[in-house]
Each structure stands twice: as structure tokens, then as C-alpha cells.
Design a protein around this motif. Structure first.
Motif, PDB file in Angstrom:
ATOM      1  N   GLY A 117       0.813  -1.217   0.000  1.00  0.00           N
ATOM      2  CA  GLY A 117       0.000   0.000   0.000  1.00  0.00           C
ATOM      3  C   GLY A 117       0.838   1.255   0.000  1.00  0.00           C
ATOM      4  N   ARG A 118       1.919   1.262   0.774  1.00  0.00           N
ATOM      5  CA  ARG A 118       2.817   2.436   0.786  1.00  0.00           C
ATOM      6  C   ARG A 118       3.453   2.643  -0.574  1.00  0.00           C
ATOM      7  NH1 ARG A 118       7.175   3.983   3.909  1.00  0.00           N
ATOM      8  NH2 ARG A 118       8.093   1.904   3.731  1.00  0.00           N
ATOM      9  N   LEU A 119       3.805   1.560  -1.240  1.00  0.00           N
ATOM     10  CA  LEU A 119       4.410   1.668  -2.576  1.00  0.00           C
ATOM     11  C   LEU A 119       3.420   2.250  -3.580  1.00  0.00           C
ATOM     12  CD1 LEU A 119       6.669   0.960  -4.689  1.00  0.00           C
ATOM     13  CD2 LEU A 119       5.535  -1.273  -4.902  1.00  0.00           C
ATOM     14  N   LEU A 120       2.214   1.710  -3.617  1.00  0.00           N
ATOM     15  CA  LEU A 120       1.235   2.127  -4.626  1.00  0.00           C
ATOM     16  C   LEU A 120       0.609   3.474  -4.306  1.00  0.00           C
ATOM     17  CD1 LEU A 120      -0.583  -1.286  -5.167  1.00  0.00           C
ATOM     18  CD2 LEU A 120       1.157  -0.263  -6.618  1.00  0.00           C
ATOM     19  N   GLY A 121       0.420   3.753  -3.008  1.00  0.00           N
ATOM     20  CA  GLY A 121      -0.249   4.983  -2.613  1.00  0.00           C
ATOM     21  C   GLY A 121       0.649   6.190  -2.519  1.00  0.00           C
ATOM     22  N   ARG A 122       1.966   5.964  -2.709  1.00  0.00           N
ATOM     23  CA  ARG A 122       2.936   7.059  -2.592  1.00  0.00           C
ATOM     24  C   ARG A 122       2.769   7.782  -1.254  1.00  0.00           C
ATOM     25  NH1 ARG A 122       6.304   5.366  -6.515  1.00  0.00           N
ATOM     26  NH2 ARG A 122       5.208   5.080  -8.479  1.00  0.00           N
ATOM     27  N   ALA A 123       2.523   6.993  -0.220  1.00  0.00           N
ATOM     28  CA  ALA A 123       2.322   7.549   1.120  1.00  0.00           C
ATOM     29  C   ALA A 123       3.478   7.103   1.996  1.00  0.00           C
ATOM     30  CB  ALA A 123       0.998   7.076   1.697  1.00  0.00           C
ATOM     31  N   LEU A 257      -4.329   8.463   4.692  1.00  0.00           N
ATOM     32  CA  LEU A 257      -4.935   7.253   5.233  1.00  0.00           C
ATOM     33  C   LEU A 257      -4.784   6.160   4.187  1.00  0.00           C
ATOM     34  CD1 LEU A 257      -6.601   5.568   7.226  1.00  0.00           C
ATOM     35  CD2 LEU A 257      -8.672   6.505   6.153  1.00  0.00           C
ATOM     36  N   LEU A 258      -4.075   5.114   4.551  1.00  0.00           N
ATOM     37  CA  LEU A 258      -3.847   3.985   3.656  1.00  0.00           C
ATOM     38  C   LEU A 258      -4.868   2.902   3.974  1.00  0.00           C
ATOM     39  CD1 LEU A 258      -1.858   3.023   1.478  1.00  0.00           C
ATOM     40  CD2 LEU A 258      -0.467   2.042   3.308  1.00  0.00           C
ATOM     41  N   LEU A 259      -5.608   2.467   2.968  1.00  0.00           N
ATOM     42  CA  LEU A 259      -6.651   1.455   3.137  1.00  0.00           C
ATOM     43  C   LEU A 259      -6.184   0.171   2.474  1.00  0.00           C
ATOM     44  CD1 LEU A 259      -9.520   0.734   4.061  1.00  0.00           C
ATOM     45  CD2 LEU A 259     -10.361   1.671   1.889  1.00  0.00           C
ATOM     46  N   VAL A 260      -5.949  -0.883   3.282  1.00  0.00           N
ATOM     47  CA  VAL A 260      -5.397  -2.129   2.743  1.00  0.00           C
ATOM     48  C   VAL A 260      -6.179  -3.326   3.275  1.00  0.00           C
ATOM     49  CG1 VAL A 260      -3.085  -1.144   2.499  1.00  0.00           C
ATOM     50  CG2 VAL A 260      -3.679  -2.368   4.602  1.00  0.00           C
ATOM     51  N   GLY A 261      -5.948  -4.487   2.645  1.00  0.00           N
ATOM     52  CA  GLY A 261      -6.643  -5.719   2.997  1.00  0.00           C
ATOM     53  C   GLY A 261      -7.778  -6.004   2.034  1.00  0.00           C
ATOM     54  N   PRO A 286      -6.457   4.358  -1.368  1.00  0.00           N
ATOM     55  CA  PRO A 286      -6.945   2.982  -1.470  1.00  0.00           C
ATOM     56  C   PRO A 286      -6.082   2.186  -2.448  1.00  0.00           C
ATOM     57  CG  PRO A 286      -8.268   4.404  -2.851  1.00  0.00           C
ATOM     58  CD  PRO A 286      -7.228   5.291  -2.206  1.00  0.00           C
ATOM     59  N   THR A 287      -6.178   0.865  -2.391  1.00  0.00           N
ATOM     60  CA  THR A 287      -5.510   0.011  -3.371  1.00  0.00           C
ATOM     61  C   THR A 287      -6.578  -0.733  -4.162  1.00  0.00           C
ATOM     62  OG1 THR A 287      -5.256  -1.601  -1.582  1.00  0.00           O
ATOM     63  CG2 THR A 287      -3.327  -0.319  -2.157  1.00  0.00           C
ATOM     64  N   ASP A 288      -6.269  -1.063  -5.408  1.00  0.00           N
ATOM     65  CA  ASP A 288      -7.286  -1.731  -6.227  1.00  0.00           C
ATOM     66  C   ASP A 288      -7.267  -3.243  -5.979  1.00  0.00           C
ATOM     67  OD1 ASP A 288      -5.382  -3.007  -7.888  1.00  0.00           O
ATOM     68  OD2 ASP A 288      -5.274  -1.279  -9.208  1.00  0.00           O
TER      69      ASP A 288
END
Length: 335
Positions: A117-123, A257-261, A286-288
Motif C-alpha cells: 500500500g505504501r508503494l502504490l499509494g505514494r504515502a 490514510l492507507l486502506l489495505v486488505g 486505497p488500493t485496487d
């Protein structure tokens, strides 16, 4: 340019993916699907993974246009999760590491979700809401640990949704949570359900027990339809999650706010959190579906972070652990 093969199989999904320096080169996955009204038991799930994993590894390497000699390490899920599926994945990872002469990287499943999530969300330093079939946690990084600010006291939110889907005999293909989401879109009546928030923690077991008790009567009398009940369940549990997450945002003042799972795929949950984040001046990341659902690439990404700081797992220490909390991991790759 370190290249890592990641193997995941902590529940009913098994996957293999390859990551190189932040680039996802491949991500293959297979799902063990049971009939409507049934969950997935450890034994049959493990046997499914055993039959699928080597083919997924071959496909992942082919997609990435790599050979085993191009890899620098093999990452695998050590836990948490179901014993039999975890054992299958660990055995395959150990075998391939020894045959190919590569180091092992034992990854915490929850940390895998966060790092992807950190990688994709650039967070870089987000607050994390981790929602899946086995875990429900509000997390932030502090002093080399992913600290848990709040969590479920009993059932994970995804497990609550899955068990309600069994009650209604909703299809498990592609997943019970997805099918509940589609039914909820047609719901028109909000049925009052138990709403249990205790400080930063949530509880779903009483809500599920209530639904198991009243659903047959509500359906038989016509007071509510399956669509109404799915809608009401989503609105209630997601409101609980939004409340504790907002409280954590206020405390940490995190900009993201990173949304994962797996449950993070739900569009209604994303809408509710987006409204809350907009009011607080935070950005929702969010991640897809490709990466919020359990997958091998997320394990490869967490393994890549471990490899670059030399956090390698010795063969003698590569056993699985079904109970492996997020805050047990020393996160040596972050300041």
C-alpha cells in the motif's frame, strides 16, 4: 537491482509475484472457492495451494521474463493465517531457496499489505486501516514498529461479512464480501443493528449473533429483503470503522490514510472514508483489487524492503506462526 519472488498463501488465496526495485513485474493468484453456505477449512485449502503454487511460480517467472538465476531472494508469508496453507507455502519457499541457492525472507502478512500500500499509494508515513477476513486494525508507524492503535476485539470485519454471506447462502465466487457489496447496492431499508465501539476498538461478534437470530424472521415476514440486510450490515460495520479511524487521524495528524486488505476493495467503505478524510484534510490512498486482495507481489515487496537492510531469515528460523501480530515485527527498513 534486487529482484524478489514472493509467495503468499495464508488463507484461501495463493499467489506468486515478482518485484524489482519498486516495479511489480508479475502477480499471479488462484483462489480456493467453496459452495454457497460453506467456509474454507485448513486441510482442503492447503491441498488446493499445494496443487497450484508451483504452477503459479512458473507463470510469475514467465510473466516477468526471468529465470531462477535472475532472482536475489525468495520471500514467503510466515503468518498470521491458517496453519495448513501457511505450511504449504513455507515448504515450497524453503525448497526453492535451497535448490536455487537463494536467501529466505519470512514476511508478516499484515506488513506485506502495508508495504504494498505504501508503494502504490505514494504515502511515506500514513495511518493505516487494515481490513480483511482475518484482521481488522488501525495502525501507525512509530519507533521501528507498526503500532496498533485500535483493532477488533473478536471477529475481523471480513469474517463477519463472510459468515453473514453463509447465512444467506450467497455465492463465494469471486468472494462473499464482493457479492454482499453488490446486493447492498439494491438495499432500500436500513435495519437497526448493534453498533459496538469501545474507545479505539470495535466488536462484531454481537452484531453477527443478532443477525443470525433475527434474519430468518425478517426474511419470512417480508420486513426486510436480503438486499436490505446486506445494506444495513455494510452501513453499520463501515461506520464503526470510520469512527475509530477518524479518532486515530485526529490523534496522529497523519496526512494520508492507507486502506489495505481484502475488504479495502469495497467501494462503499472507500466512499465513507473519503468523506471523512476530506473533512479532516487528509488524503485517502486505497488500493485496487489486484493488490488489496492477498497476493504474492505484496510479500515480494515487503521482502525486498527486508533484503535491502540485510534482514534475512535463517532456514532454522523459518517456521510458520499462525498468531503473528503486526507490532511484533521490527521494521528495520524505516527510520
Amino acid at each position: 537491482m534486487p529482484t524478489v519472488l514472493g509467495l503468499e498463501g495464508s488463507a484461501n488465496k495463493v499467489g506468486a509475484g515478482v518485484v524489482r526495485d519498486g516495479a511489480i513485474l508479475s502477480n499471479r493468484r488462484a483462489t480456493y472457492v467453496t459452495p454457497p453456505g460453506h467456509g474454507f477449512a485448513p486441510g482442503p485449502t492447503g491441498r488446493h495451494h499445494r496443487g497450484a503454487l508451483l504452477g503459479l511460480v512458473a507463470d510469475a517467472l514467465a510473466d516477468a521474463q526471468l529465470r531462477p538465476c535472475d532472482l536475489d531472494a525468495i520471500a514467503f508469508t510466515r503468518g498470521p493465517g491458517m496453519g495448513a496453507p501457511l505450511a504449504v507455502v513455507a515448504a515450497v519457499a524453503r525448497t526453492l531457496a535451497q535448490v536455487w541457492g537463494l536467501p529466505l525472507l519470512g514476511v508478516n502478512h499484515c506488513v506485506g499489505h502495508i508495504e504494498m500500500g505504501r508503494l502504490l499509494g505514494r504515502a511515506r508515513d500514513p495511518l493505516v486501516l487494515y481490513v480483511s477476513g482475518g484482521n481488522t486494525q488501525v495502525i501507525a508507524f512509530s519507533r521501528r514498529r507498526y503500532r496498533i492503535f485500535g483493532e477488533t476485539l473478536d471477529l475481523a470485519v471480513g469474517n463477519c461479512l463472510d459468515r453473514f454471506a453463509r447465512l444467506l447462502r450467497i455465492s463465494n465466487d469471486p468472494s462473499p464480501g464482493y457479492n454482499i457489496e453488490q446486493l447492498a447496492k439494491r438495499g432500500r431499508r436500513l435495519v437497526e443493528l448493534p453498533y459496538v465501539v469501545k474507545g479505539m476498538d470495535v466488536s462484531f461478534s454481537g452484531l453477527l449473533s443478532h443477525l443470525q437470530a433475527v434474519t430468518p424472521k425478517l426474511l419470512a415476514s417480508g420486513e426486510a429483503s436480503p438486499e436490505d440486510l446486506c445494506f444495513s450490515l455494510q452501513e453499520t460495520v463501515f461506520s464503526m470503522l470510520a469512527e475509530v479511524t477518524e479518532r486515530a487521524l485526529a490523534l496522529t495528524r497523519a496526512p494520508h490514510l492507507l486502506l489495505v486488505g481484502g475488504v479495502a476493495c469495497n467501494r462503499r467503505l472507500q466512499e465513507m472514508l473519503q468523506t471523512m478524510c476530506s473533512a479532516r484534510g487528509a488524503r485517502l490512498c486505497p488500493t485496487d483489487e489486484r493488490f488489496c486482495v492477498d497476493n504474492g507481489a505484496m510479500i515480494a515487496q515487503a521482502g525486498w524492503e527486508m533484503l535491502r537492510v540485510g534482514q534475512v531469515t535463517e532456514l532454522a528460523q523459518s517456521g510458520i506462526t499462525q498468531r503473528y501480530r503486526t507490532d511484533e515485527v521490527e521494521v528495520t527498513w524505516r527510520d
